[in-house]
Structure formats: C-alpha cells, structure tokens
Design a protein around this motif. Structure first.
Motif, PDB file in Angstrom:
ATOM      1  N   PRO A  39       0.849  -1.196   0.000  1.00 25.08           N
ATOM      2  CA  PRO A  39       0.000   0.000   0.000  1.00 25.08           C
ATOM      3  C   PRO A  39       0.884   1.244   0.000  1.00 25.08           C
ATOM      4  O   PRO A  39       1.881   1.290   0.716  1.00 25.08           O
ATOM      5  N   THR A  40       0.530   2.234  -0.800  1.00 18.37           N
ATOM      6  CA  THR A  40       1.367   3.443  -0.822  1.00 18.37           C
ATOM      7  C   THR A  40       0.529   4.705  -0.753  1.00 18.37           C
ATOM      8  O   THR A  40      -0.528   4.813  -1.375  1.00 18.37           O
ATOM      9  N   GLU A  43       4.911   7.834  -1.226  1.00 19.24           N
ATOM     10  CA  GLU A  43       6.109   7.054  -0.922  1.00 19.24           C
ATOM     11  C   GLU A  43       7.081   7.080  -2.099  1.00 19.24           C
ATOM     12  O   GLU A  43       7.826   6.114  -2.324  1.00 19.24           O
ATOM     13  N   ASP A  69      -2.029   2.403  -4.761  1.00 25.35           N
ATOM     14  CA  ASP A  69      -1.788   3.803  -4.410  1.00 25.35           C
ATOM     15  C   ASP A  69      -3.093   4.600  -4.357  1.00 25.35           C
ATOM     16  O   ASP A  69      -3.921   4.518  -5.257  1.00 25.35           O
ATOM     17  N   ASP A  70      -3.240   5.380  -3.285  1.00 28.29           N
ATOM     18  CA  ASP A  70      -4.455   6.189  -3.125  1.00 28.29           C
ATOM     19  C   ASP A  70      -4.229   7.624  -3.596  1.00 28.29           C
ATOM     20  O   ASP A  70      -4.369   8.572  -2.837  1.00 28.29           O
ATOM     21  N   GLY A 100      -7.368   4.713   2.716  1.00 23.76           N
ATOM     22  CA  GLY A 100      -7.607   3.623   3.673  1.00 23.76           C
ATOM     23  C   GLY A 100      -6.611   2.514   3.446  1.00 23.76           C
ATOM     24  O   GLY A 100      -6.568   1.929   2.358  1.00 23.76           O
ATOM     25  N   LEU A 101      -5.815   2.259   4.453  1.00 22.95           N
ATOM     26  CA  LEU A 101      -4.792   1.224   4.334  1.00 22.95           C
ATOM     27  C   LEU A 101      -5.420  -0.162   4.185  1.00 22.95           C
ATOM     28  O   LEU A 101      -5.074  -0.926   3.284  1.00 22.95           O
ATOM     29  N   GLN A 125      10.427  -0.155   6.519  1.00 22.95           N
ATOM     30  CA  GLN A 125      10.467  -0.473   7.953  1.00 22.95           C
ATOM     31  C   GLN A 125      10.418  -1.971   8.209  1.00 22.95           C
ATOM     32  O   GLN A 125      10.895  -2.449   9.232  1.00 22.95           O
ATOM     33  N   PHE A 233      11.969  -3.928  13.597  1.00 19.89           N
ATOM     34  CA  PHE A 233      11.338  -2.828  12.863  1.00 19.89           C
ATOM     35  C   PHE A 233      12.402  -1.763  12.597  1.00 19.89           C
ATOM     36  O   PHE A 233      13.118  -1.359  13.508  1.00 19.89           O
ATOM     37  N   SER A 241       5.276   9.821   7.992  1.00 16.66           N
ATOM     38  CA  SER A 241       4.331   8.856   8.549  1.00 16.66           C
ATOM     39  C   SER A 241       2.901   9.285   8.247  1.00 16.66           C
ATOM     40  O   SER A 241       2.602  10.468   8.234  1.00 16.66           O
ATOM     41  N   LEU A 243       0.541   7.865  10.102  1.00 10.54           N
ATOM     42  CA  LEU A 243      -0.110   7.565  11.387  1.00 10.54           C
ATOM     43  C   LEU A 243      -0.503   8.871  12.055  1.00 10.54           C
ATOM     44  O   LEU A 243       0.309   9.765  12.165  1.00 10.54           O
TER      45      LEU A 243
HETATM   46  N1  LIG Z   1      -2.977   3.007  -0.351  1.00 10.29           N
HETATM   47  C1  LIG Z   1      -2.794   3.552   0.868  1.00 10.29           C
HETATM   48  N2  LIG Z   1      -1.665   3.328   1.558  1.00 10.29           N
HETATM   49  C2  LIG Z   1      -1.516   3.906   2.771  1.00 10.29           C
HETATM   50  C3  LIG Z   1      -2.509   4.728   3.361  1.00 10.29           C
HETATM   51  N3  LIG Z   1      -2.067   5.149   4.577  1.00 10.29           N
HETATM   52  C4  LIG Z   1      -0.841   4.608   4.727  1.00 10.29           C
HETATM   53  N4  LIG Z   1      -0.500   3.878   3.641  1.00 10.29           N
HETATM   54  C5  LIG Z   1       0.722   3.090   3.417  1.00 10.29           C
HETATM   55  O1  LIG Z   1       0.742   2.082   4.400  1.00 10.29           O
HETATM   56  C6  LIG Z   1       2.055   1.853   4.862  1.00 10.29           C
HETATM   57  C7  LIG Z   1       2.116   2.112   6.376  1.00 10.29           C
HETATM   58  O2  LIG Z   1       1.924   3.488   6.647  1.00 10.29           O
HETATM   59  P1  LIG Z   1       2.927   4.285   7.601  1.00 10.29           P
HETATM   60  O3  LIG Z   1       2.613   5.730   7.553  1.00 10.29           O
HETATM   61  O4  LIG Z   1       4.308   3.876   7.253  1.00 10.29           O
HETATM   62  O5  LIG Z   1       2.468   3.718   9.019  1.00 10.29           O
HETATM   63  P2  LIG Z   1       3.399   3.111  10.152  1.00 10.29           P
HETATM   64  O6  LIG Z   1       4.500   2.300   9.553  1.00 10.29           O
HETATM   65  O7  LIG Z   1       2.495   2.435  11.114  1.00 10.29           O
HETATM   66  O8  LIG Z   1       3.969   4.430  10.801  1.00 10.29           O
HETATM   67  P3  LIG Z   1       5.482   5.013  10.759  1.00 10.29           P
HETATM   68  O9  LIG Z   1       6.282   4.139  11.685  1.00 10.29           O
HETATM   69  O10 LIG Z   1       5.314   6.375  11.290  1.00 10.29           O
HETATM   70  O11 LIG Z   1       5.965   4.934   9.344  1.00 10.29           O
HETATM   71  C8  LIG Z   1       2.966   2.779   4.046  1.00 10.29           C
HETATM   72  O12 LIG Z   1       3.450   2.047   2.937  1.00 10.29           O
HETATM   73  C9  LIG Z   1       2.006   3.880   3.598  1.00 10.29           C
HETATM   74  O13 LIG Z   1       2.392   4.505   2.398  1.00 10.29           O
HETATM   75  C10 LIG Z   1      -3.709   4.947   2.614  1.00 10.29           C
HETATM   76  O14 LIG Z   1      -4.630   5.624   3.034  1.00 10.29           O
HETATM   77  N5  LIG Z   1      -3.798   4.331   1.396  1.00 10.29           N
END
Ligand SMILES: Nc1nc2c(ncn2[C@@H]2O[C@H](COP(=O)(O)OP(=O)(O)OP(=O)(O)O)[C@@H](O)[C@H]2O)c(=O)[nH]1
Ligand SMILES: [Mg+2]
Length: 389
Positions: A39-40, A43, A69-70, A100-101, A125, A233, A241, A243
């Motif tokens: 999911p991206t 990125e 990708d969103d 939405g992830l 990560q 991690f 991020s 998050l």
């Molecule tokens: N398609 C899509 N991907 C998402 C969305 N939100 C996050 N991602 C992707 O999901 C993955 C995890 O998001 P991160 O922001 O890295 O969350 P995390 O790893 O829990 O937090 P960090 O440790 O701060 O990086 C990454 O590859 C993001 O690009 C979304 O709404 N849609």
C-alpha cells in the motif's frame, strides 16, 4: 466450476454467473508463487528501493508486486508506472477519491490470483529478508498465516520512543479481545496469508482503518494455524508517517465491530457514547446558567444549543474523522445538524408520548423517546451532514 468455495460464495452474492467457462485447461504448475502487496500513499522516495530489495530477497520465487496507491500527489504512481514498464512483475493499482490502508491492501490482494499473498509497507520499515521465511511457512503447509512479529523471540520495535512503544503494547493487549487465538503482534502490517484463507475471512471483515491483519484473523470462521517470525522494525527510509491520532479511534471502532460480530455499526456506538457525554454538557450548562441567575427557559435553551454543538464537534473529529468537515463546510454541517437534532427532539417526544399513553410509565417513555431520537439523529445526520466519500 469454481474450486474455491469462499470465492464462489462471494461471487454468487454479487450476482455474477454461477459457472465459469469450461474450456480453459490450466498449466500444470502455477505461474505465480506469491504476490507482494504494497500500500502506498506519498512514498515516491521509497518504492524504487523497496522493489530492488524485494527482487534480491525473492530470488527463486515466481512473484508479482502490486502497489496500491491512493492518488499520491508526490509522484509515487509515476515512479511505480515507470518500474512496471521495465518489469512485468510489477503492477500498479490506483484508487481515486478514497483513502484507507486496510481497503487498499484488500483490493491489492483481490487483484491477484497468486496462492500466497504477502503485505509489506513501502517505507522499508519491514525487513524484506524475512519474506522468504514467511512465504515458506505457508508453502510448506504448516501455517495459514505467517506474521513478521516485533514482539516474539528476538523481534524488536527498533528505536521507537517510549510512548509509541507503550501505546503499541497496550493496543496489542487490547487486540487479543477480538482474537480466538492470541498473537504476539496482531497489529503487524507485515504478513503472508494463503489466498483461500483470506477469502474465507473477507465476508466478515470490517475493512476499515489501519489494522488489516487483526481484522482478517478476527474475521476467520476458525482460528488459523499461525507462524510468527521475529524481525526488527527499522526506521522509515524517506517520506512522512501517515499515522495520526485517528488510528486510535479506528482501532477502537474495529474492536467494537469485531466484539459485536458486525451487528451494530461501530459509528453508531461512538455516536451514542458521545451523546451520553453531551448529556453531561447539557446538565452542566443548565446548572451553571441557573446559578448565574438565568431563567429556566434561557438556561435550558443555552444547554440544548451547547450540547448539540458539543456533539457535532466530537462526532466531526472522531466518529466521522475520515469525512471531517472543515471551514465553511463545517458551519453548514453544524446548521444541518441543529435541524436534524431539532427534528430528532420531535421524534423523541412523539415516541415517548406513544409509549406513555400505552404504559403510563414516565421513565420507560423517556428512555424510548431518547432511543428513537438518538437513532434518528445518527441515521439522518450520517445521510445529510457526513454523507460524502
Ligand atoms: N494506499 C494507501 N496506503 C496507505 C494509506 N495510509 C498509509 N499507507 C501506506 O501504508 C504503509 C504504512 O503506513 P505508515 O505511515 O508507514 O504507518 P506506520 O509504519 O504504522 O507508521 P510510521 O512508523 O510512522 O511509518 C505505508 O506504505 C504507507 O504509504 C492509505 O490511506 N492508502
Ligand atoms: Mg511506516
């Protein structure tokens, strides 16, 4: 005929033909061993590095990488498209007007016919060198789900701050409530699953928020056979991020949804809980205004207006954070919310009167009126105030 019963069930629900064409003769060995779903969202600085790292780690595996990708605006889709032109194992799914992830991961999974589906974050990560072991745990037949865990054996969260680590451990404990079998890292975003197992969870999945593994495992008809493999991690390579504090709300809503078996919408529970807090605001303003010498009519009017505004603000930033209204749209939403709640009060009084005429129990009539009014407020405001997306 479909051999996969879960898929056949889903297909039927949506009205597709019940039989597949008979003339296709499959090759003896499947063309794909696995699909890696990435999911991206913004990125661009990571996807190239990740694709290279995956190529090195997956030597000997017949794989495809599906980026979902969103509508990133930092050029991520262009970078992935260029990579996909150069390497047919790389694919790009783009979604427009949605975020939405969990739903991105699921849509990526559904776009593949590979028998094993893995998920990895784009930001480096997750340790991609663990992937072959995760995939092997499933291909060997020993596991339905294989999870990269930060909390088992020598796994680690790396150099997270104390607050984030404590929050993650707390959420991990809480998540066990929704699971039939305990997992050391149910919040992991790094895992592999057999495709048919994922499909059997799909009809009951909540499909919301950040926690797709927890959602999937809690939605399976029976406890899966799980392999948990430790990894450390790493720090995010590039970019920011995604998050934020709303993941906590999403997480709680997911748990509520799982605990209630999907029977009551979690947003409705949240709306109701905020309504109870709103009652506290109402009584406080009423008491304060009367203590300051206001007449009951004035104090009660002020209390109603404050409680409705309080409910609106909390619902806008928590219950509907994914559809949050800002600026002029927020003021317009507040005006509509006042109108909806005004009609809700009429529904409340009407329903209460009907019950009172029948039963002559004021407390019962009061509760019945409040329930009808609250359900009205929830349903109508979700259709009018927070309807978009
Ligand atoms: N398609 C899509 N991907 C998402 C969305 N939100 C996050 N991602 C992707 O999901 C993955 C995890 O998001 P991160 O922001 O890295 O969350 P995390 O790893 O829990 O937090 P960090 O440790 O701060 O990086 C990454 O590859 C993001 O690009 C979304 O709404 N849609
Ligand atoms: Mg990350």
């Amino acid at each position: 005929m479909y051999h996969d019963r879960a898929l056949a069930g889903i297909t039927r629900t949506h009205g597709a033909p019940k039989t597949a064409p008979q003339h296709f003769v499959p090759a003896s060995a499947p063309a794909l061993d696995c699909a890696i779903i990435v999911p991206t969202y913004n990125e661009a600085g990571n996807v190239g590095l990740l694709a290279k790292a995956l190529e090195a780690a997956l030597e000997g595996w017949a794989y495809e990488i599906i980026f979902v990708d969103d509508w990133s605006l930092d050029g991520t889709p262009d970078v992935v498209a260029a990579m996909a032109q150069a390497d047919p194992r790389i694919r790009l799914i783009r979604r427009f007007g949605r975020r939405g992830l969990s739903s991105a991961v699921l849509e990526g999974m559904l776009a593949s016919v590979a028998p094993i589906l893995a998920v990895i974050d784009a930001d480096m990560q997750h340790d991609e060198k663990l992937l072959p072991a995760l995939l092997d745990a499933i291909r060997g037949g020993g596991a339905d789900v294989a999870i990269g865990s930060r909390y088992c054996a020598e796994g680690s969260v790396g150099n997270w701050g104390g607050t984030r680590e404590a929050g993650s451990r707390w959420a991990t404990q809480l998540a066990q409530l929704a699971l039939k079998a305990p997992l050391t890292d149910p919040m992991s975003g790094f895992f592999a699953v057999r495709r048919d197992v994922m499909l059997s969870a799909l009809p009951r999945m909540s499909n919301m928020g950040f926690k797709v593994l927890l959602d999937m495992v809690a939605s399976l008809p029976a406890a899966p056979r799980v392999a948990e493999l430790p990894y450390t991690f790493r720090n995010r390579h590039a970019g920011e991020s995604k998050l934020d504090s709303t993941v906590v709300i999403d997480f709680l809503m997911l748990l509520i949804d799982k605990k209630l078996g999907g029977r009551v919408p979690p947003r409705m529970i949240m709306f109701g809980a905020i309504g109870v807090l709103g009652l506290g605001v109402h009584l406080s303003v009423l008491t304060l205004a009367m203590a300051l010498g206001a007449s009951f009519i004035v104090a009660q009017t002020g209390a109603v207006l404050s409680a409705i505004a309080f409910n609106f603000i909390l619902n806008n930033s928590l219950t509907y954070h994914d559809k949050r209204l800002r600026g002029p749209a927020m003021l317009r939403g507040l005006a509509i919310f006042y109108a909806v709640c005004g009609l809700g009060a009429l529904a409340n009084v009407g329903a209460g009167s009907v019950v009172f005429a029948h039963d002559h129990k004021a407390w019962l009539a009061g509760i019945a009126g409040a329930v009808v009014g609250s359900v009205w407020n929830f349903l109508i405001s979700s259709l009018t105030v927070w309807k978009k997306k």
